[in-house]
Design a protein around this motif. Sequence first.
Motif: not given
Length: 382
Positions: A5, A23, A27-28
Amino acid sequence: MNHQKIIIVGAGMIGLSMALGLRQQGHQVDVIERGSRPEYGQEPELRVSALAHHSRDLLQQLGVWQQLPSQRLGPYTAMDVWDHDSFGRIEFAANEVNADDLGAIVENRVLEQVLWDAALQAGVTIHAGEAVAEHNVTEQQVSIRLVNGQKFYGDYLIAADGNRSTIRERARLPLSFWDYQQTGIVAVINTELPHQGIARQVFLPSGPIAWLPLNNPHQVSLVWSADTELAEQLQALDDKAFMQRLQAASDSCLGQLQLASQRAGFPLRMQYAQRWLQQRLMVIGDAAHSIHPLAGQGANLGFGDVIDLLQVFANQPSHKSLRAWERQRKAAAVTMITAMEAFKHGFGSANPLLKLARGVGFQVANNTKPLKRMLVKAALGE
Ligand SMILES: Cc1cc2nc3c(=O)[nH]c(=O)nc-3n(C[C@H](O)[C@H](O)[C@H](O)COP(=O)(O)OP(=O)(O)OC[C@H]3O[C@@H](n4cnc5c(N)ncnc54)[C@H](O)[C@@H]3O)c2cc1C
């Protein structure tokens, strides 16, 4: 691989390309940007960047380059650099290094708008019009609180908030800097003669003037770097008097010149953060380094930060791999800064011996193939 994150502060071209790349790795990503979505107009924008091959390759991999409107891209196939006060001149062309071009002139806002939309589409959350009130980084996690009170937690924090980075300041990362005591005046110029895809730059004792070719064969983007006092005088002139000064300095390289936009000035300052990594905080782009625009490498360095950091996040990041990233990128930035200083001091002097030396140096470089290839590679940011 565990997906992380990640919070990114700053949605300039560097923060957005980092966000999109992360992204795409799964991944966030949350991006905090104090401004709003960048929107470009019909007329060419004042701020442009000469992007080198590695930056274009990254943007191509991200799927963004393909979306840039071709009529807003100015590929350049040659460079012509000369000294106003001596006989020195270097000309080099892409075919000397078996390339189709040396790079492309891109309008910053055009690129930022396309990146912004691509990031949103990929699933990056952009919090526009929001500023960070405080951040906290520990060995386990990061957190930020926005001025509106909203809180975010994440695994990593990336500061891409430009050369006045508040994240870097709040983290007390020491900064090395010196003021070039110059201002870069930018404008769009119509030219009588076609620019032929050549990026031109003349060195005056008061600083270099660059004419960067835009898509229109009779339009260039001007970057006139001048000592502060002179820049103030130039800025105070009306358009007609300003253009007379520019015309005189241009050695008629593009025939008669005509102002096609407003003018804007940016103070030029070299700076770099002595540390780019603090536990789970990284600084990238202009937040980590800013340099003189004379070689057009500031954004290219930032894209280099992104390329290498994406490689770290493609695997499980560790303190060791992040430390290696920091070392590698700092070395690249310091090498570039040192080269810029050498250039600026070499050309900033009116000393007759130095003038002779740089004239001779230019001629030698122009006539020595391996040396010239080296210069072309340097111009390509390689
Ligand atoms: C005259 C001139 C000519 C140049 N020419 C070239 C060139 O030819 N080639 C080249 O490679 N480079 C060039 N550069 C350098 C290039 O413009 C910069 O390196 C590049 O724009 C940096 O991008 P960035 O995303 O790191 O920072 P920025 O573009 O400054 O973006 C930072 C973002 O962070 C946001 N932000 C800031 N603070 C906060 C906060 N507290 N909270 C939330 N958001 C925040 C800002 O609103 C902004 O959107 C030139 C620079 C100048 C001055």
